[in-house]
Design an enzyme around this catalytic site. Structure first.
Site, PDB file in Angstrom:
ATOM      1  N   CYS A 104      46.198  39.704  35.217  1.00 35.92           N
ATOM      2  CA  CYS A 104      46.201  38.493  34.395  1.00 35.92           C
ATOM      3  C   CYS A 104      46.941  37.382  35.129  1.00 35.92           C
ATOM      4  CB  CYS A 104      46.806  38.755  33.020  1.00 35.92           C
ATOM      5  SG  CYS A 104      48.595  38.689  32.956  1.00 35.92           S
ATOM      6  N   GLU A 105      46.429  36.186  34.958  1.00 30.90           N
ATOM      7  CA  GLU A 105      47.001  35.064  35.693  1.00 30.90           C
ATOM      8  C   GLU A 105      48.287  34.558  35.063  1.00 30.90           C
ATOM      9  OE1 GLU A 105      43.729  32.332  35.674  1.00 30.90           O
ATOM     10  OE2 GLU A 105      44.516  31.200  33.979  1.00 30.90           O
ATOM     11  N   HIS A 106      48.649  35.077  33.895  1.00 26.90           N
ATOM     12  CA  HIS A 106      49.887  34.625  33.249  1.00 26.90           C
ATOM     13  C   HIS A 106      51.094  35.458  33.645  1.00 26.90           C
ATOM     14  CE1 HIS A 106      46.712  33.305  30.188  1.00 26.90           C
ATOM     15  NE2 HIS A 106      47.088  32.247  30.872  1.00 26.90           N
ATOM     16  N   HIS A 107      50.884  36.764  33.854  1.00 30.08           N
ATOM     17  CA  HIS A 107      52.009  37.657  34.181  1.00 30.08           C
ATOM     18  C   HIS A 107      51.767  38.456  35.456  1.00 30.08           C
ATOM     19  CE1 HIS A 107      51.910  37.119  29.752  1.00 30.08           C
ATOM     20  NE2 HIS A 107      53.215  36.994  29.883  1.00 30.08           N
ATOM     21  N   GLN A 145      40.576  37.222  30.958  1.00 31.24           N
ATOM     22  CA  GLN A 145      39.356  37.989  30.681  1.00 31.24           C
ATOM     23  C   GLN A 145      38.211  37.054  30.307  1.00 31.24           C
ATOM     24  OE1 GLN A 145      39.819  41.592  28.336  1.00 31.24           O
ATOM     25  NE2 GLN A 145      37.777  41.297  27.459  1.00 31.24           N
ATOM     26  N   HIS A 173      45.159  45.044  28.458  1.00 28.48           N
ATOM     27  CA  HIS A 173      46.007  44.117  29.208  1.00 28.48           C
ATOM     28  C   HIS A 173      47.431  44.633  29.317  1.00 28.48           C
ATOM     29  CE1 HIS A 173      43.247  40.477  29.225  1.00 28.48           C
ATOM     30  NE2 HIS A 173      42.570  41.407  28.578  1.00 28.48           N
ATOM     31  N   CYS A 175      50.031  43.160  30.168  1.00 25.50           N
ATOM     32  CA  CYS A 175      51.056  42.258  29.636  1.00 25.50           C
ATOM     33  C   CYS A 175      51.190  42.419  28.123  1.00 25.50           C
ATOM     34  CB  CYS A 175      50.746  40.808  30.005  1.00 25.50           C
ATOM     35  SG  CYS A 175      49.158  40.215  29.458  1.00 25.50           S
TER      36      CYS A 175
END
Ligand SMILES: [Zn+2]
Length: 223
Positions: A104-107, A145, A173, A175
């Site tokens: 994931c591009e956030h975590h 996603q 996910h 995260c």
């Protein structure tokens, strides 16, 4: 699906587009990347110079080369070999249960799941291994996603030009399972329907029935 393997094949090349995400020229060196890992180890509270961690930065950087190989690949290269002369085959082609691993591009936490792809051919089909490669090009990047679902569907539609494309993605996910709200069994479902799959409810329904998506909850329960 097996149907594809039996089709008489002849290669042709659809128009290739600039669909890659080539890494820019200011990419840091391997030594800089390994140093960044040492910083994160110190931030976690450990000593990157203790024996058990000495080779860890090099291993992490090698793992990143695999996990993020998609940035250096152009999906058009994988879809260039398509097959014409499909002996009049004009029914839906569905490939289910393509495993993927993404982040994931956030975590930068792992996302694991399965992707199901359907399309209604217009004169030509694509080899099944090419669909897997298409998934990997986009999975091996920092992702959401939703974005990955759209990229896979849009790229297949653009490069193969079928009558329509349907993509359904299941994702667990990291995260969400190991931090934050800690929902170990929750999975996310996303989909993108293009062409006849968007316009004709019966075509969309035929695709979704082929997926038998209650398997998704059984799969998630077994994790
Ligand atoms: Zn995340």
């Amino acid at each position: 699906m097996n149907t594809l393997a039996r089709l008489e094949a002849r290669s042709t090349s659809p128009a290739a587009g600039a669909t890659g995400a080539k890494i820019s020229s200011n990419r840091p060196s391997r030594a800089e990347a390994e140093q960044a890992v040492r910083t994160l180890i110190r931030w976690a509270g450990d000593d990157p110079m203790r024996e058990g961690l000495l080779d860890t930065p090099a291993r992490v950087v090698r793992a990143y080369q695999h996990w993020f190989a998609g940035y250096q690949e152009d999906p058009a290269e994988h879809l260039q070999r398509t097959f014409e002369e499909v002996a009049g085959y004009d029914e839906m082609v569905v490939m289910r249960d393509i495993d993927y691993q993404s982040h994931c591009e956030h975590h930068m936490a792992p996302i694991n799941g399965r992707i199901h792809i359907g399309y209604l051919p217009r004169n030509r089909v694509v080899g099944i291994s090419k669909l897997v490669r298409l998934v990997q090009v986009y999975a091996r990047r920092l992702q959401t996603q939703e974005k990955m679902t759209a990229q896979i569907a849009d790229t297949l539609q653009r490069l193969l030009a079928p009558q329509g494309v349907a993509v359904v993605v299941e994702g667990s996910h990291g995260c969400m399972t190991s931090r934050g709200v800690q929902q170990a069994k929750a999975t996310m479902l996303t989909s993108r329907m293009l062409g006849v799959f968007r316009d004709r409810p019966e075509t969309r329904q035929e695709f979704l029935a082929a997926l038998n998506l209650d398997r998704a909850s059984r799969w998630a329960a077994g994790r």
